[in-house]
Motif scaffolding. Sequence first.
Motif, PDB file in Angstrom:
ATOM      1  N   GLN A  68      12.959  -1.459   9.288  1.00 18.80           N
ATOM      2  CA  GLN A  68      13.739  -1.890   8.119  1.00 18.80           C
ATOM      3  C   GLN A  68      13.466  -0.968   6.929  1.00 18.80           C
ATOM      4  O   GLN A  68      14.354  -0.679   6.147  1.00 18.80           O
ATOM      5  CB  GLN A  68      13.409  -3.333   7.745  1.00 18.80           C
ATOM      6  CG  GLN A  68      13.887  -4.354   8.715  1.00 18.80           C
ATOM      7  CD  GLN A  68      15.402  -4.498   8.735  1.00 18.80           C
ATOM      8  OE1 GLN A  68      16.129  -3.862   7.998  1.00 18.80           O
ATOM      9  NE2 GLN A  68      15.876  -5.336   9.618  1.00 18.80           N
ATOM     10  N   MET A  69      12.239  -0.512   6.796  1.00 18.03           N
ATOM     11  CA  MET A  69      11.888   0.332   5.660  1.00 18.03           C
ATOM     12  C   MET A  69      12.520   1.717   5.748  1.00 18.03           C
ATOM     13  O   MET A  69      12.953   2.259   4.745  1.00 18.03           O
ATOM     14  CB  MET A  69      10.372   0.456   5.584  1.00 18.03           C
ATOM     15  CG  MET A  69       9.941   1.223   4.385  1.00 18.03           C
ATOM     16  SD  MET A  69       8.476   0.513   3.747  1.00 18.03           S
ATOM     17  CE  MET A  69       8.050   1.777   2.593  1.00 18.03           C
TER      18      MET A  69
ATOM     19  N   SER B 237      12.200  -7.926  -1.466  1.00 16.90           N
ATOM     20  CA  SER B 237      13.223  -7.088  -2.099  1.00 16.90           C
ATOM     21  C   SER B 237      13.710  -5.973  -1.187  1.00 16.90           C
ATOM     22  O   SER B 237      14.794  -5.439  -1.392  1.00 16.90           O
ATOM     23  CB  SER B 237      12.708  -6.517  -3.421  1.00 16.90           C
ATOM     24  OG  SER B 237      11.656  -5.626  -3.195  1.00 16.90           O
ATOM     25  N   ASN B 238      12.934  -5.618  -0.178  1.00 17.91           N
ATOM     26  CA  ASN B 238      13.342  -4.579   0.764  1.00 17.91           C
ATOM     27  C   ASN B 238      13.737  -5.129   2.130  1.00 17.91           C
ATOM     28  O   ASN B 238      13.827  -4.383   3.099  1.00 17.91           O
ATOM     29  CB  ASN B 238      12.207  -3.559   0.914  1.00 17.91           C
ATOM     30  CG  ASN B 238      12.089  -2.693  -0.299  1.00 17.91           C
ATOM     31  OD1 ASN B 238      12.884  -1.784  -0.501  1.00 17.91           O
ATOM     32  ND2 ASN B 238      11.127  -2.980  -1.149  1.00 17.91           N
ATOM     33  N   ASN B 239      13.964  -6.437   2.194  1.00 15.55           N
ATOM     34  CA  ASN B 239      14.400  -7.104   3.430  1.00 15.55           C
ATOM     35  C   ASN B 239      13.461  -6.864   4.611  1.00 15.55           C
ATOM     36  O   ASN B 239      13.902  -6.772   5.752  1.00 15.55           O
ATOM     37  CB  ASN B 239      15.822  -6.689   3.799  1.00 15.55           C
ATOM     38  CG  ASN B 239      16.812  -7.111   2.759  1.00 15.55           C
ATOM     39  OD1 ASN B 239      16.721  -8.204   2.228  1.00 15.55           O
ATOM     40  ND2 ASN B 239      17.751  -6.226   2.432  1.00 15.55           N
ATOM     41  N   LEU B 240      12.164  -6.762   4.324  1.00 16.54           N
ATOM     42  CA  LEU B 240      11.184  -6.584   5.393  1.00 16.54           C
ATOM     43  C   LEU B 240      10.764  -7.923   5.968  1.00 16.54           C
ATOM     44  O   LEU B 240      10.268  -7.991   7.088  1.00 16.54           O
ATOM     45  CB  LEU B 240       9.949  -5.842   4.871  1.00 16.54           C
ATOM     46  CG  LEU B 240      10.215  -4.473   4.249  1.00 16.54           C
ATOM     47  CD1 LEU B 240       8.926  -3.859   3.754  1.00 16.54           C
ATOM     48  CD2 LEU B 240      10.902  -3.558   5.245  1.00 16.54           C
TER      49      LEU B 240
ATOM     50  N   PHE C 174       7.168  -4.825  -9.058  1.00 18.16           N
ATOM     51  CA  PHE C 174       7.981  -5.881  -8.481  1.00 18.16           C
ATOM     52  C   PHE C 174       7.698  -7.148  -9.242  1.00 18.16           C
ATOM     53  O   PHE C 174       6.603  -7.356  -9.729  1.00 18.16           O
ATOM     54  CB  PHE C 174       7.686  -6.081  -6.987  1.00 18.16           C
ATOM     55  CG  PHE C 174       8.179  -4.948  -6.157  1.00 18.16           C
ATOM     56  CD1 PHE C 174       9.478  -4.922  -5.709  1.00 18.16           C
ATOM     57  CD2 PHE C 174       7.354  -3.885  -5.870  1.00 18.16           C
ATOM     58  CE1 PHE C 174       9.950  -3.866  -4.972  1.00 18.16           C
ATOM     59  CE2 PHE C 174       7.815  -2.820  -5.131  1.00 18.16           C
ATOM     60  CZ  PHE C 174       9.112  -2.810  -4.684  1.00 18.16           C
TER      61      PHE C 174
ATOM     62  N   TYR D  78       4.019  -1.299   1.313  1.00 18.59           N
ATOM     63  CA  TYR D  78       4.171  -1.298  -0.142  1.00 18.59           C
ATOM     64  C   TYR D  78       3.445  -0.105  -0.749  1.00 18.59           C
ATOM     65  O   TYR D  78       3.981   0.602  -1.593  1.00 18.59           O
ATOM     66  CB  TYR D  78       3.651  -2.606  -0.732  1.00 18.59           C
ATOM     67  CG  TYR D  78       3.447  -2.559  -2.220  1.00 18.59           C
ATOM     68  CD1 TYR D  78       4.539  -2.434  -3.073  1.00 18.59           C
ATOM     69  CD2 TYR D  78       2.180  -2.622  -2.770  1.00 18.59           C
ATOM     70  CE1 TYR D  78       4.368  -2.381  -4.441  1.00 18.59           C
ATOM     71  CE2 TYR D  78       1.999  -2.574  -4.134  1.00 18.59           C
ATOM     72  CZ  TYR D  78       3.098  -2.447  -4.973  1.00 18.59           C
ATOM     73  OH  TYR D  78       2.923  -2.382  -6.320  1.00 18.59           O
TER      74      TYR D  78
ATOM     75  N   PHE E 144       7.663  -7.050  -2.748  1.00 19.75           N
ATOM     76  CA  PHE E 144       8.188  -5.831  -2.137  1.00 19.75           C
ATOM     77  C   PHE E 144       8.849  -6.143  -0.791  1.00 19.75           C
ATOM     78  O   PHE E 144       9.931  -5.664  -0.492  1.00 19.75           O
ATOM     79  CB  PHE E 144       7.063  -4.813  -1.955  1.00 19.75           C
ATOM     80  CG  PHE E 144       7.452  -3.603  -1.169  1.00 19.75           C
ATOM     81  CD1 PHE E 144       8.135  -2.568  -1.775  1.00 19.75           C
ATOM     82  CD2 PHE E 144       7.131  -3.496   0.171  1.00 19.75           C
ATOM     83  CE1 PHE E 144       8.503  -1.444  -1.054  1.00 19.75           C
ATOM     84  CE2 PHE E 144       7.488  -2.389   0.901  1.00 19.75           C
ATOM     85  CZ  PHE E 144       8.180  -1.354   0.285  1.00 19.75           C
ATOM     86  N   ALA E 145       8.175  -6.958   0.009  1.00 20.86           N
ATOM     87  CA  ALA E 145       8.702  -7.310   1.330  1.00 20.86           C
ATOM     88  C   ALA E 145      10.044  -8.021   1.225  1.00 20.86           C
ATOM     89  O   ALA E 145      10.970  -7.738   1.982  1.00 20.86           O
ATOM     90  CB  ALA E 145       7.697  -8.180   2.080  1.00 20.86           C
TER      91      ALA E 145
ATOM     92  N   SER F  22       5.151   3.287  -0.044  1.00 24.16           N
ATOM     93  CA  SER F  22       6.499   3.420  -0.583  1.00 24.16           C
ATOM     94  C   SER F  22       6.518   4.146  -1.920  1.00 24.16           C
ATOM     95  O   SER F  22       7.522   4.733  -2.294  1.00 24.16           O
ATOM     96  CB  SER F  22       7.150   2.043  -0.754  1.00 24.16           C
ATOM     97  OG  SER F  22       6.587   1.373  -1.870  1.00 24.16           O
TER      98      SER F  22
ATOM     99  N   GLN G  72       6.579   2.759  -4.734  1.00 19.25           N
ATOM    100  CA  GLN G  72       7.163   1.888  -5.742  1.00 19.25           C
ATOM    101  C   GLN G  72       6.053   1.085  -6.385  1.00 19.25           C
ATOM    102  O   GLN G  72       5.131   0.643  -5.728  1.00 19.25           O
ATOM    103  CB  GLN G  72       8.205   0.974  -5.110  1.00 19.25           C
ATOM    104  CG  GLN G  72       9.361   1.754  -4.525  1.00 19.25           C
ATOM    105  CD  GLN G  72      10.398   0.836  -3.915  1.00 19.25           C
ATOM    106  OE1 GLN G  72      10.433  -0.350  -4.180  1.00 19.25           O
ATOM    107  NE2 GLN G  72      11.239   1.393  -3.076  1.00 19.25           N
TER     108      GLN G  72
END
Length: 64
Positions: free
Chosen positions: A61-62, A35-38, A11, A3, A32-33, A6, A8
Amino acid sequence: MLYRISGQKKFYYSSEFDDVGIDDWYLTAAAFAISNNLMSSGSFGPSDTVTRREAAIAIYQMIK
């Protein structure tokens, strides 16, 4: 960690995790995890140890 690097900033709270409350300091990282499919929903596990496998999957994934 992911996070922070990133860049960003914002969130919004999501009730995807059973163990993340609105006042928890790691709330934005959990959002964050998701919303970013982590991570998948269920348990965030803020006190759990992260395995190398879990870290590698999250990093993959990130950057994907």
